[in-house]
Design an enzyme around this catalytic site. Structure first.
Site, PDB file in Angstrom:
ATOM      1  N   SER A 119      10.693  16.914  -3.334  1.00 25.66           N
ATOM      2  CA  SER A 119      11.171  15.573  -2.968  1.00 25.66           C
ATOM      3  C   SER A 119      12.624  15.387  -3.401  1.00 25.66           C
ATOM      4  CB  SER A 119      10.302  14.511  -3.643  1.00 25.66           C
ATOM      5  OG  SER A 119      10.913  13.246  -3.522  1.00 25.66           O
ATOM      6  N   TYR A 143      15.994  12.239   1.442  1.00 22.64           N
ATOM      7  CA  TYR A 143      15.994  10.837   1.850  1.00 22.64           C
ATOM      8  C   TYR A 143      17.426  10.494   2.208  1.00 22.64           C
ATOM      9  CZ  TYR A 143      11.245   9.451   0.585  1.00 22.64           C
ATOM     10  OH  TYR A 143       9.882   9.309   0.549  1.00 22.64           O
ATOM     11  N   THR A 169      13.119  12.943   5.908  1.00 23.53           N
ATOM     12  CA  THR A 169      12.053  11.959   6.106  1.00 23.53           C
ATOM     13  C   THR A 169      12.584  10.793   6.927  1.00 23.53           C
ATOM     14  OG1 THR A 169      10.978  12.692   4.101  1.00 23.53           O
ATOM     15  CG2 THR A 169      10.380  10.504   4.891  1.00 23.53           C
ATOM     16  N   LYS A 252      10.469  14.533   9.215  1.00 23.32           N
ATOM     17  CA  LYS A 252       9.100  14.293   8.719  1.00 23.32           C
ATOM     18  C   LYS A 252       8.739  12.838   8.959  1.00 23.32           C
ATOM     19  CE  LYS A 252       6.396  14.292   4.387  1.00 23.32           C
ATOM     20  NZ  LYS A 252       6.387  12.930   3.864  1.00 23.32           N
ATOM     21  N   HIS A 276       3.088   9.545   6.060  1.00 24.79           N
ATOM     22  CA  HIS A 276       3.479   9.356   4.657  1.00 24.79           C
ATOM     23  C   HIS A 276       2.249   9.010   3.803  1.00 24.79           C
ATOM     24  CE1 HIS A 276       7.571   8.822   2.663  1.00 24.79           C
ATOM     25  NE2 HIS A 276       6.755   8.602   1.660  1.00 24.79           N
TER      26      HIS A 276
HETATM   27  C1  FNR Z   1       4.694  10.677  -1.190  1.00 22.81           C
HETATM   28  N1  FNR Z   1       5.273  11.154  -0.013  1.00 22.81           N
HETATM   29  C2  FNR Z   1       6.627  11.428   0.031  1.00 22.81           C
HETATM   30  N2  FNR Z   1       7.185  11.915   1.175  1.00 22.81           N
HETATM   31  C3  FNR Z   1       8.491  12.239   1.210  1.00 22.81           C
HETATM   32  O1  FNR Z   1       8.986  12.669   2.254  1.00 22.81           O
HETATM   33  N3  FNR Z   1       9.261  12.099   0.083  1.00 22.81           N
HETATM   34  C4  FNR Z   1       8.776  11.630  -1.091  1.00 22.81           C
HETATM   35  O2  FNR Z   1       9.476  11.532  -2.090  1.00 22.81           O
HETATM   36  C5  FNR Z   1       7.419  11.232  -1.119  1.00 22.81           C
HETATM   37  N4  FNR Z   1       6.867  10.709  -2.250  1.00 22.81           N
HETATM   38  C6  FNR Z   1       5.524  10.444  -2.314  1.00 22.81           C
HETATM   39  C7  FNR Z   1       4.962   9.970  -3.494  1.00 22.81           C
HETATM   40  C8  FNR Z   1       3.599   9.774  -3.595  1.00 22.81           C
HETATM   41  C9  FNR Z   1       3.023   9.298  -4.876  1.00 22.81           C
HETATM   42  C10 FNR Z   1       2.767  10.066  -2.477  1.00 22.81           C
HETATM   43  C11 FNR Z   1       1.261   9.907  -2.566  1.00 22.81           C
HETATM   44  C12 FNR Z   1       3.319  10.502  -1.301  1.00 22.81           C
HETATM   45  C13 FNR Z   1       4.434  11.469   1.164  1.00 22.81           C
HETATM   46  C14 FNR Z   1       3.921  12.903   1.113  1.00 22.81           C
HETATM   47  O3  FNR Z   1       4.940  13.822   1.353  1.00 22.81           O
HETATM   48  C15 FNR Z   1       2.824  13.144   2.146  1.00 22.81           C
HETATM   49  O4  FNR Z   1       3.306  12.742   3.412  1.00 22.81           O
HETATM   50  C16 FNR Z   1       1.535  12.389   1.817  1.00 22.81           C
HETATM   51  O5  FNR Z   1       1.232  12.529   0.451  1.00 22.81           O
HETATM   52  C17 FNR Z   1       0.383  12.886   2.662  1.00 22.81           C
HETATM   53  O6  FNR Z   1      -0.744  12.087   2.474  1.00 22.81           O
HETATM   54  P1  FNR Z   1      -1.980  12.572   1.552  1.00 22.81           P
HETATM   55  O7  FNR Z   1      -2.611  13.746   2.210  1.00 22.81           O
HETATM   56  O8  FNR Z   1      -1.420  12.886   0.218  1.00 22.81           O
HETATM   57  O9  FNR Z   1      -2.887  11.367   1.510  1.00 22.81           O
END
Ligand code: FNR
Length: 381
Positions: A119, A143, A169, A252, A276
């Site tokens: 991330s 980001y 993203t 993404k 997400h």
């Molecule tokens: C995320 N996700 C996310 N995506 C991204 O592009 N940059 C980020 O910094 C984050 N941070 C983040 C923090 C937390 C706590 C979560 C739960 C999710 C989204 C992540 O990449 C992914 O798309 C999701 O976690 C997929 O869903 P599931 O399978 O974890 O439910």
């Protein structure tokens, strides 16, 4: 077999095997605000539920009497050979989950040869995370921010630190309506967490009158301003990003065929189908629901990755059978981190890979390349 045999020798896994028990254990050990930050989604969390339900609407069609004793999950993605079509999803601020955060995850991922997507909002600078990984492939998630010089700097640092793709993203032009976090008024970034890449960035630091180590408040405020008017707002932004790096770029958060087709036309090198984890739009289409129309629109021209709701091997099998080239594992490994740090992440990932291998073997398929349209069918009820 390893699990059964180790138990005979008195050794237990560091984490519960069942996803539901894993999450429950994490809830016991993590702070309530950190747990809710990870567990929660946007609004009523309907999208999170839809993500899980979507997998139940497809059924695997196991075929029998095929010799699949020589199985392999190996695949090639963007020219890189991977042991399995699985990467760890970018999840920010991992130090609120465990003090070793992304470093523990990077070490665990390297120990099982699974790539990570780091991330942009990681707690530790990307160079430190890269060091913990050796030669295991790593991608960097970006980001957007209102200052393009900072984006250029981050991307150049990622190139130098051996990250081999940029995941940008596109679903987070602003943060979603997250009721759990709003109820607690908890946003870890405002407490200075998850800003490791910014606090260590020369271009970011040049805009500060005092270094963040001396006074974090102006640095945090500067970050808030960068993200407050964040884009990317248009394909033009991604065209600009293209001009800044020779690394593959994957947007993404794509959920529609028209956006996916546009990504191909714009020269993107892959896409990540994702909502997400249900954290942005409440009541959104599930990722897996969106996948078939996107597979049809992309027509194998660029790789398609999918996340949001992958919990078990059968989920990944279904996504791959529907045409995804790889999946991203998200919350499961974060719970592993919360429960047992590096060992917890390793055990969660190993369990997931073993489960996926069994899904292939017991369904009569030798690996991802062996899948055909017959492997999956829509549930009739
Ligand atoms: C995320 N996700 C996310 N995506 C991204 O592009 N940059 C980020 O910094 C984050 N941070 C983040 C923090 C937390 C706590 C979560 C739960 C999710 C989204 C992540 O990449 C992914 O798309 C999701 O976690 C997929 O869903 P599931 O399978 O974890 O439910």
């Amino acid at each position: 077999m390893g699990i059964y045999q180790s138990a005979l020798a008195g050794q237990r896994l560091s984490v519960p095997v069942r996803y539901e028990a894993l999450e429950a254990r994490a809830k016991e050990v993590m702070s309530p605000e950190a747990f809710d930050y990870v567990a929660g989604g946007a609004g009523s969390e309907a999208t999170m539920r839809a993500n899980l339900d979507a997998f139940q609407r497809w059924r695997i069609r196991p075929r029998m009497l095929r010799d699949v004793s020589a199985r392999s999950l190996a695949t090639t993605l963007l020219g890189q050979k991977l042991g399995a079509p699985v990467l760890l999803a970018p999840v920010g601020v991992q130090n609120i989950v465990h003090p070793d955060g992304e470093i523990a995850v990077a070490r665990a991922a390297a120990s099982v040869d699974v790539p990570i997507v780091l991330s942009g909002l990681s707690s530790f600078p990307m160079e430190q995370v890269a060091q913990a990984m050796g030669s295991t492939p790593r991608w960097f998630q970006l980001y957007w921010s209102s200052e393009r010089d900072i984006l250029t700097s981050l991307v150049q640092r990622a190139e130098r630190a051996g990250y081999s793709a940029i995941v940008v993203t596109v679903d987070s032009t602003t943060i979603g309506w997250r009721e759990r976090d709003l109820t607690r008024a908890y946003l870890p970034f405002l407490q200075g967490h998850g800003l490791g890449n910014y606090f260590s960035d020369p271009v970011f630091r040049a805009g500060l009158s005092e270094p963040p180590e001396q006074n974090p408040i102006p640095a945090i405020q500067r970050c808030a301003a960068l993200f407050g008017h964040a884009a990317p707002r248009s394909w033009e932004d991604l065209r600009w990003l293209r001009s800044q790096t020779s690394l593959p770029i994957l947007p993404k958060g794509v959920l529609r065929a028209d956006d996916a087709a546009r990504a191909v036309d714009e020269g993107m090198n892959g896409i990540v189908v994702s909502n997400h984890g249900g954290r942005q739009v409440d009541g959104s289409v599930a990722s897996l629901e969106a996948l078939p129309e996107i597979v049809e629109a992309v027509r194998n021209r660029i790789p398609i990755l999918l996340d949001s709701g992958i919990r078990r091997g059968s989920d990944a099998f279904k996504a791959l059978a529907l045409g995804a080239d790889a999946v991203l594992l998200g919350r499961p490994y974060v719970w592993g981190l919360g429960c047992a740090g590096q060992a917890g992440v390793r055990d969660v990932v190993l369990n997931f890979l073993a489960d996926l291998d069994l899904a292939f073997g017991l369904s009569g398929y030798a690996g991802p390349g062996d899948l055909d349209e017959q492997a999956i069918v829509g549930a009739t009820q």
